[in-house]
Structure formats: structure tokens, C-alpha cells
Design a protein around this motif. Structure first.
Motif, PDB file in Angstrom:
ATOM      1  N   UNK A  50       1.025  -1.066  -0.469  1.00  0.00           N
ATOM      2  CA  UNK A  50       0.587  -0.064  -0.526  1.00  0.00           C
ATOM      3  C   UNK A  50       1.219   1.071   0.078  1.00  0.00           C
ATOM      4  N   UNK A  51       1.162   2.107  -1.374  1.00  0.00           N
ATOM      5  CA  UNK A  51       1.397   2.938  -1.332  1.00  0.00           C
ATOM      6  C   UNK A  51       1.600   4.137  -0.026  1.00  0.00           C
ATOM      7  N   UNK A  52       2.697   5.394   0.490  1.00  0.00           N
ATOM      8  CA  UNK A  52       2.389   5.770   1.280  1.00  0.00           C
ATOM      9  C   UNK A  52       0.719   7.203   0.377  1.00  0.00           C
ATOM     10  N   UNK A  53       1.296   7.709  -1.080  1.00  0.00           N
ATOM     11  CA  UNK A  53       0.481   8.801  -1.836  1.00  0.00           C
ATOM     12  C   UNK A  53      -0.149   7.643  -2.145  1.00  0.00           C
ATOM     13  N   UNK A  54      -0.534   8.508  -3.911  1.00  0.00           N
ATOM     14  CA  UNK A  54      -1.514   7.679  -4.973  1.00  0.00           C
ATOM     15  C   UNK A  54      -2.272   7.090  -4.428  1.00  0.00           C
ATOM     16  N   UNK A  55      -3.102   7.561  -3.890  1.00  0.00           N
ATOM     17  CA  UNK A  55      -4.563   6.619  -3.297  1.00  0.00           C
ATOM     18  C   UNK A  55      -5.456   6.138  -4.389  1.00  0.00           C
ATOM     19  N   UNK A 108      10.667  -0.752  -5.825  1.00  0.00           N
ATOM     20  CA  UNK A 108       9.585  -0.304  -7.160  1.00  0.00           C
ATOM     21  C   UNK A 108       8.594   0.241  -7.254  1.00  0.00           C
ATOM     22  N   UNK A 109       7.479  -0.727  -6.214  1.00  0.00           N
ATOM     23  CA  UNK A 109       6.688  -0.271  -5.867  1.00  0.00           C
ATOM     24  C   UNK A 109       5.514   0.889  -5.726  1.00  0.00           C
ATOM     25  N   UNK A 110       6.333   0.724  -4.770  1.00  0.00           N
ATOM     26  CA  UNK A 110       6.345   1.940  -3.155  1.00  0.00           C
ATOM     27  C   UNK A 110       7.086   2.955  -3.907  1.00  0.00           C
ATOM     28  N   UNK A 111       7.691   3.107  -4.545  1.00  0.00           N
ATOM     29  CA  UNK A 111       8.704   4.562  -5.414  1.00  0.00           C
ATOM     30  C   UNK A 111       7.335   5.083  -6.016  1.00  0.00           C
ATOM     31  N   UNK A 112       6.958   3.978  -7.015  1.00  0.00           N
ATOM     32  CA  UNK A 112       6.119   5.085  -8.344  1.00  0.00           C
ATOM     33  C   UNK A 112       4.518   5.062  -7.425  1.00  0.00           C
ATOM     34  N   UNK A 113       4.427   4.613  -6.259  1.00  0.00           N
ATOM     35  CA  UNK A 113       3.125   4.239  -6.093  1.00  0.00           C
ATOM     36  C   UNK A 113       2.131   3.290  -6.306  1.00  0.00           C
ATOM     37  N   UNK A 114       2.571   2.723  -6.597  1.00  0.00           N
ATOM     38  CA  UNK A 114       1.389   0.972  -6.965  1.00  0.00           C
ATOM     39  C   UNK A 114       1.489   0.024  -5.871  1.00  0.00           C
ATOM     40  N   UNK A 115       0.066  -0.398  -5.941  1.00  0.00           N
ATOM     41  CA  UNK A 115      -0.370  -1.026  -4.481  1.00  0.00           C
ATOM     42  C   UNK A 115      -0.389  -2.472  -5.298  1.00  0.00           C
ATOM     43  N   UNK A 116      -0.485  -2.839  -4.537  1.00  0.00           N
ATOM     44  CA  UNK A 116      -0.381  -5.005  -5.001  1.00  0.00           C
ATOM     45  C   UNK A 116      -1.623  -5.511  -4.649  1.00  0.00           C
TER      46      UNK A 116
END
Length: 275
Positions: A50-55, A108-116
Motif C-alpha cells: 500500500x503506497x503512502x500516497x497516490x491512493x 519499485x512499487x513503493x517508489x512509483x506508488x503502485x499498490x499490489x
């Protein structure tokens, strides 16, 4: 929402046109398809990153395995949500560096704001899920799980609402899914019925929602207190009764046709023959 194919894709993606959906709503809808409580105890399912931003989710990518090749494609199409059938994060990570490929993907997911999100065995166990689809290759009868899912202790009651049509039952499920806490309930439709497994504390809320429904007078309500019983239709594996006897070769051809595969791997028992 449009489903788009990519040129020589390693995944598939859905793009939300003209609007986006909040991450919490996406997860809520996915959990309503198959409760994570159906997954095996050893599995790691649900929202994994879960990214910190880009929800706000605009483009969702679907894949069987989140590899670095898939990750490259996800970045190329600017996906901000990846649904990976197999969980890319399974064992605990002690560090996140660039030395291991799984760690690189997480970074990469966290850096790009990609949730998995990974459904894995919850999609296997759910009625109408992966296992039910696979066994359709044999056109069998009396399909049932090999290992029925047991009701979790948190579910103490079942509310059954009988409607006048299957479409009305499905509409109720969609409405209740949006209004109820999915961590406290499990909702599904069955022909002309909506069935809700819930905690004791959730029962009053469900009853109020039903009585406030504009078609309440036409709905039939049944409330049942549950013991630890199987959840009907859900569970691991599937078995069925074959209508007509078939050879191993015929079974293989059915599987290949159903899955659209040119080849399948097979291990014959000692002395067994294909025909």
C-alpha cells in the motif's frame, strides 16, 4: 471501464476512463468477490503493498505472477494497481535492497506508488472461482469441494433474504457490499437469495438495512445462529461425477481445449494407458 489488450503482453490491464477509484474501494470490491478468510492458513492474500500516497486508482494491471518483466510493463502503462494471482511477497522480508528481484519489485512499487493485491487461494476456494472454472472442462455433475471451507468463529449468524428474482438478489448483494464492513461480513447471492454471514454485532445493522429497503414488504428474511459448519460450495479442490466414462487421452484433450493449451504435462501411473 475498458479492458485493453497490449501488444505482446505479459499481463492485462483495465483502465478507468474519465474517473478514478479510491484504493480502499478497489480493495473492498475485490474482497467482496472472495473473502480473504477463504484462503489457506499458510497463504498471504489481500492488499500486500500500500503506497503512502497516490491512493486514487486509474489503471489496474492483472497478472498471474509479478515478475520484473511484468513490472516493466506496469510502469510503461502507468498502472497504479497490480492484481497478481500469486503473492509476490510471501516470506517475510528482512531488507529491501536492489540485490534480489523480489526486493527490487517491492522497492519499485513503493517508489512509483503502485499498490499490489493478491487473491491466490481465496479465488481457488470461492464458489464460482478458479477451481469451479477448471472442472468445467469435464461437464460433470454434482460438483463439490474436496475440502469444504469451515466457517470462521467470527461469523456467528447467517441472514438469508429471499427475493422475487435472481437479478434482485444480485442487486441486494451489490448494495449491501457497499454499505457493510467486509471484515465483519461475507456476502453472496444464490439464485433468488442473498446470504450474509456476519458477526452478532452486525446483525442489527443488516436487519435495519433490509427493513429500510424500498421493497422490504416483498422480501422474506431468515436469521440463523450458526455453529462451526462448512460454508456451502466453498473450499479447496473440486470433485464431480463424470456423466460418461472417458479415457485419459480424452480427459487430456478436454483440459487442453478448455484452457486453450497446445500441450499439458502428464505423469501416468505404472501400467496405465492413455486409451
Amino acid at each position: 471501464m475498458n479492458i485493453c489488450n497490449l501488444h505482446q503482453p505479459v499481463g492485462r490491464y483495465l483502465q478507468f476512463r474519465q474517473y478514478s477509484m479510491n484504493l480502499s474501494e478497489v480493495v473492498k470490491r475485490l474482497n467482496s468477490l472472495a473473502s480473504t478468510s477463504l484462503a489457506e492458513s499458510w497463504d498471504n492474500v489481500g492488499l500486500l503493498l500500500e503506497p503512502h500516497s497516490k491512493k486514487e486508482i486509474e489503471t489496474m494491471m492483472l497478472t498471474n505472477d509479478l515478475t520484473e518483466e511484468v513490472m516493466d510493463e506496469a510502469e510503461r502503462i502507468r498502472a497504479n494497481f497490480i492484481l497478481s494471482y500469486h503473492p509476490p511477497v510471501f516470506q517475510p522480508l528482512k531488507r529491501i535492497t536492489s540485490k534480489a528481484w523480489k526486493e527490487r519489485i517491492v522497492a519499485r512499487c513503493l517508489e512509483k506508488g503502485i499498490a499490489v493485491y493478491s487473491p491466490h487461494t481465496s479465488y481457488d476456494a470461492v464458489q464460482g472461482g478458479v477451481n469451479d472454472w477448471l472442472i468445467q472442462a469435464f461437464d460433470g455433475e454434482e460438483v463439490s469441494p474436496l475440502h469444504p471451507s469451515k466457517k470462521l468463529p467470527k461469523y456467528s449468524h447467517q441472514v438469508t433474504v429471499t427475493t422475487s428474482s435472481e437479478l434482485e438478489a444480485m442487486a441486494l448483494v451489490e448494495s449491501f457490499t457497499a454499505l457493510l464492513d467486509q471484515s465483519q461480513t461475507f456476502i453472496k447471492s444464490s439464485e433468488k437469495q442473498m446470504e450474509v454471514l456476519c458477526t452478532e454485532g452486525t446483525v442489527p445493522t443488516i436487519i435495519n438495512l433490509i427493513t429500510d429497503n424500498e421493497n422490504a414488504s416483498a422480501l422474506q428474511l431468515t436469521l440463523t445462529k450458526l455453529e462451526k459448519v462448512p460454508i456451502v460450495g466453498h473450499g479447496m479442490g473440486r470433485k464431480c461425477k463424470i456423466v460418461q466414462p472417458m479415457t485419459i487421452e480424452e480427459a487430456i484433450n478436454r483440459i487442453k481445449s478448455h484452457l486453450g493449451l497446445p500441450y499439458v504435462r502428464l505423469a501416468l501411473a505404472h501400467g496405465a494407458k492413455l486409451v
